[in-house]
Design a protein around this motif. Structure first.
Motif, mmCIF file in Angstrom:
data_model
loop_
_atom_site.group_PDB
_atom_site.id
_atom_site.type_symbol
_atom_site.label_atom_id
_atom_site.label_comp_id
_atom_site.label_asym_id
_atom_site.label_seq_id
_atom_site.Cartn_x
_atom_site.Cartn_y
_atom_site.Cartn_z
ATOM 1 N N PRO A 48 74.489 26.916 27.057
ATOM 2 C CA PRO A 48 74.661 26.109 25.991
ATOM 3 C C PRO A 48 75.127 26.741 24.743
ATOM 4 O O PRO A 48 74.387 26.587 23.848
ATOM 5 C CB PRO A 48 73.212 25.309 25.777
ATOM 6 C CG PRO A 48 72.355 26.494 26.025
ATOM 7 C CD PRO A 48 73.019 27.459 27.079
ATOM 8 N N GLY A 54 75.414 39.987 24.881
ATOM 9 C CA GLY A 54 74.272 39.378 25.220
ATOM 10 C C GLY A 54 74.325 37.865 25.889
ATOM 11 O O GLY A 54 73.645 37.662 26.814
ATOM 12 N N HIS A 55 75.416 37.332 25.541
ATOM 13 C CA HIS A 55 75.667 35.969 26.027
ATOM 14 C C HIS A 55 76.090 36.232 27.809
ATOM 15 O O HIS A 55 75.687 35.299 28.587
ATOM 16 C CB HIS A 55 76.754 35.383 25.680
ATOM 17 C CG HIS A 55 76.614 34.732 24.465
ATOM 18 N ND1 HIS A 55 77.162 34.804 23.064
ATOM 19 C CD2 HIS A 55 75.594 33.907 23.790
ATOM 20 C CE1 HIS A 55 76.539 34.354 22.153
ATOM 21 N NE2 HIS A 55 75.863 33.636 22.482
ATOM 22 N N ARG A 64 74.295 37.966 29.617
ATOM 23 C CA ARG A 64 73.045 37.836 30.291
ATOM 24 C C ARG A 64 72.573 36.530 30.397
ATOM 25 O O ARG A 64 72.091 36.233 31.453
ATOM 26 C CB ARG A 64 71.994 38.768 29.422
ATOM 27 C CG ARG A 64 70.470 38.476 29.905
ATOM 28 C CD ARG A 64 69.364 38.976 29.277
ATOM 29 N NE ARG A 64 69.005 40.280 29.912
ATOM 30 C CZ ARG A 64 68.037 40.925 29.304
ATOM 31 N NH1 ARG A 64 67.189 40.685 28.776
ATOM 32 N NH2 ARG A 64 67.690 42.347 30.224
ATOM 33 N N GLU A 89 63.359 33.632 21.216
ATOM 34 C CA GLU A 89 63.021 32.942 20.141
ATOM 35 C C GLU A 89 62.700 31.708 20.175
ATOM 36 O O GLU A 89 61.925 30.940 19.176
ATOM 37 C CB GLU A 89 64.063 33.281 19.014
ATOM 38 C CG GLU A 89 65.424 32.714 19.486
ATOM 39 C CD GLU A 89 66.452 33.300 20.151
ATOM 40 O OE1 GLU A 89 66.089 34.217 21.060
ATOM 41 O OE2 GLU A 89 67.676 33.053 20.202
#
Ligand code: ATP
Ligand code: MG
Length: 538
Positions: free
Chosen positions: A29, A39-40, A42, A228
């Motif tokens: 999303p 990082g995305h 992952r 987070e």
């Protein structure tokens, strides 16, 4: 990821086993407010791979509920990057398609006495939230009647108020130990045009209200997100329950991936772009997928790296060297070996006839015959790298060229330097050498041993190129991060590459210099160094 992914896999397997779900459905999303970064990769890998394990499916959903920074160009780049990595979402959804349903569910909350319109300013709301040790204070508007709230919310939607004049808040518990449960704001006013819905709406749902509804509307079974959001989970569950959604998704958190000396938050990457510290989102120094692609990373190298980092419940930071090790493993098997000189030094072979150019057939990769052959050239006029020549009398450990020494030129002949030509400033301008016909590579010459082997290019056939040499963009350290920029992150050199490079579009290994690829943004011959051949890490 296989053996590390147990904590999410175990939950999924149990949910299928118990009959809670018959099919696993996950989603990726992103908010279309920037480009995807490594990082995305992952988050993508986790969502796609885990659904695949159970024969499930994965959707791509644009979480586009903030009109201020979202744009269709980000949607397009995100789709392109996901496609490039090789992931195929079964469907593409947009949260903005659910604005009507989200609005109706908000009315339902009001009707059930679970939401109210608050006239306090953002500052007042924040000041009355309390702290970890103190409960918050009730808003003076908390006990408005359902009718009044419905009218005010309707007026908000009609555009009767200014930005910030009113918000809709969930009515939960101002004394909750979880700050997110202290009557969170769920709708705000904004007159910024939305890239998809234009000015149809002037009220927008906040993330904590919108996200669970998006998941529930699409029938997502497991909503995987980074750590987070852990403290937001009670609110996530509250929203799904109190808006009476028929599907109940479950949020599960995983650790974020960080890489040393690499900024990886869109917030920071955006600053680099907006302040023109980089040439764009796809700058070859950026950790964005488009930047890495331009730099010469393959999807396979990125995926192998991501799988190797595993899936952990905790955030993790890995070294840049680890990423580069996977990159080299991938490049090594795929690339042809080409010769180039970055700092050219003119060489004249005094005993080679002027005007003659010799062709030598050699393997593109001596370790892998299947890559085929290239033509190498040799003549009276050559270039070697300045770093391969030493003017002062070298010691025994010097295994390259100097006056009075003999070296082998890769795949060609031995050359012996007998004279150095200086310019007016006293700098080496050219060297004069002789070659020995008997020493041609591949003929089995063993009578003498050369003082090392160096690379070269033939001068009349060589291609002039520009080399981009990259270092880390930002170093780790204290805020503000803009003061940690590496001033030498992009160095440029002019040099030559051998003719065999002509027509090669893929990454190559420039022997002894590194892996390079033609820059995809420039027509001219500009080569980006993907990575050095060996880690310079100590
Ligand atoms: P920002 O830095 O602006 O908060 P973001 O990098 O978190 O943005 P989103 O569009 O919010 O980007 O992220 C989409 C998905 O990718 C989210 O589920 C998020 O948890 C995940 N994600 C983002 N960065 C990482 C990371 N470094 N490691 C793992 N998952 C990540
Ligand atoms: Mg985020």
């Amino acid at each position: 990821m296989k053996e590390h992914s147990n904590f999410i896999k175990t939950i999924m397997a149990a949910d299928l086993e118990s009959g809670k779900h018959t099919k696993i459905i996950t989603r990726f999303p992103p908010e279309p407010n920037g480009y995807l970064h490594i990082g995305h990769a992952r988050a993508l890998t986790i969502n796609f791979e885990l659904a695949k394990v159970f024969g499930g499916t994965t959707y791509l959903r644009f979480d586009d509920t903030n009109p201020e920074q979202e744009d269709i160009k980000y949607v397009n780049s995100i789709i392109e990057d996901i496609h490039w990595l090789g992931f195929v979402p079964e469907k593409i959804f947009y949260a903005s398609d659910y604005f009507q349903e989200m609005y109706q569910r908000a009315i339902l909350l009001i009707q059930r006495g679970l939401a109210y319109v608050d006239d306090q300013t953002a500052e007042e709301i924040s000041l009355t939230r309390g702290s970890l040790t103190e409960p918050g204070k009730h808003s003076p508007y908390r006990n408005r009647s359902v009718e009044e709230n419905l009218t005010l919310f309707d007026n908000m939607k009609k555009g009767l108020y200014k930005v910030g004049e009113k918000v809709l808040r969930a009515k939960i518990d101002m004394a909750s130990p979880n700050m997110n449960m202290r009557d969170p704001v769920i709708y705000r006013i904004s007159y910024e045009p939305h890239y998809r819905t234009g000015s149809e709406w002037c009220i927008y749902p906040l993330y904590d209200y919108a996200h669970p509804l998006e998941d529930a509307i699409e029938g997502i079974t497991h909503s995987l997100c980074s750590l987070e959001f852990e403290d937001h989970r009670p609110l996530y569950d509250w929203v799904v329950k109190e808006t009476q959604m028929p599907n109940v998704p479950r949020q599960i958190e995983f650790g974020r991936l960080n890489i040393e000396n690499t900024v990886m938050s869109k917030r920071y990457l955006r600053q680099l772009v907006e302040r023109e510290k980089v040439t764009g989102w796809d700058d070859p120094r950026m950790p964005t997928l488009s930047g890495l692609r331009r730099r010469g990373y393959s999807p396979e190298a990125i995926k192998e790296f991501i799988l190797a980092t595993g899936l952990s419940k905790n955030n993790s930071t890995v070294s840049r060297e680890m990423l580069e090790a996977y990159l080299r493993d991938d490049l090594q098997t795929k690339t042809a070996k080409i010769m180039a000189v970055i700092k050219p030094l003119k060489v004249t072979v005094t005993n080679y006839p002027e005007g003659e150019v010799e062709k030598i057939q050699t393997l593109l990769d001596p370790q892998d015959e299947s890559k085929g052959f290239k033509t190498l050239y040799f003549s009276r006029h050559l270039y070697i790298d300045r770093d391969d020549f030493l003017v002062e009398k070298p010691n025994k450990r010097w295994k390259r060229l100097s006056k009075g020494l003999e070296v082998r030129l890769f795949n060609a002949y031995f050359i012996h330097c007998h004279e150095v030509v200086y310019d007016q400033k006293g700098e080496v301008k050219e060297i004069l050498v002789t070659y020995d016909k008997e020493t041609k590579s591949g003929t089995g010459f063993t009578a003498r041993r050369p003082n090392g082997t160096i690379s070269y290019v033939e001068a009349t056939t060589a291609l002039k190129v520009r080399f981009n040499l990259f270092g880390p963009l930002v170093f780790d350290g204290e805020e503000p991060f803009l003061e940690r920029l590496n001033p030498n992150s992009w160095l440029v050199e002019e040099g030559f590459v051998e003719k065999a490079f002509e027509g090669i579009k893929e990454a190559v290994q420039l022997m002894r210099i590194g892996y390079f690829i033609q820059d995809n943004k420039t027509e001219k011959r500009v080569l980006n160094r993907i990575v050095e051949l060996r880690s310079s890490y100590k």
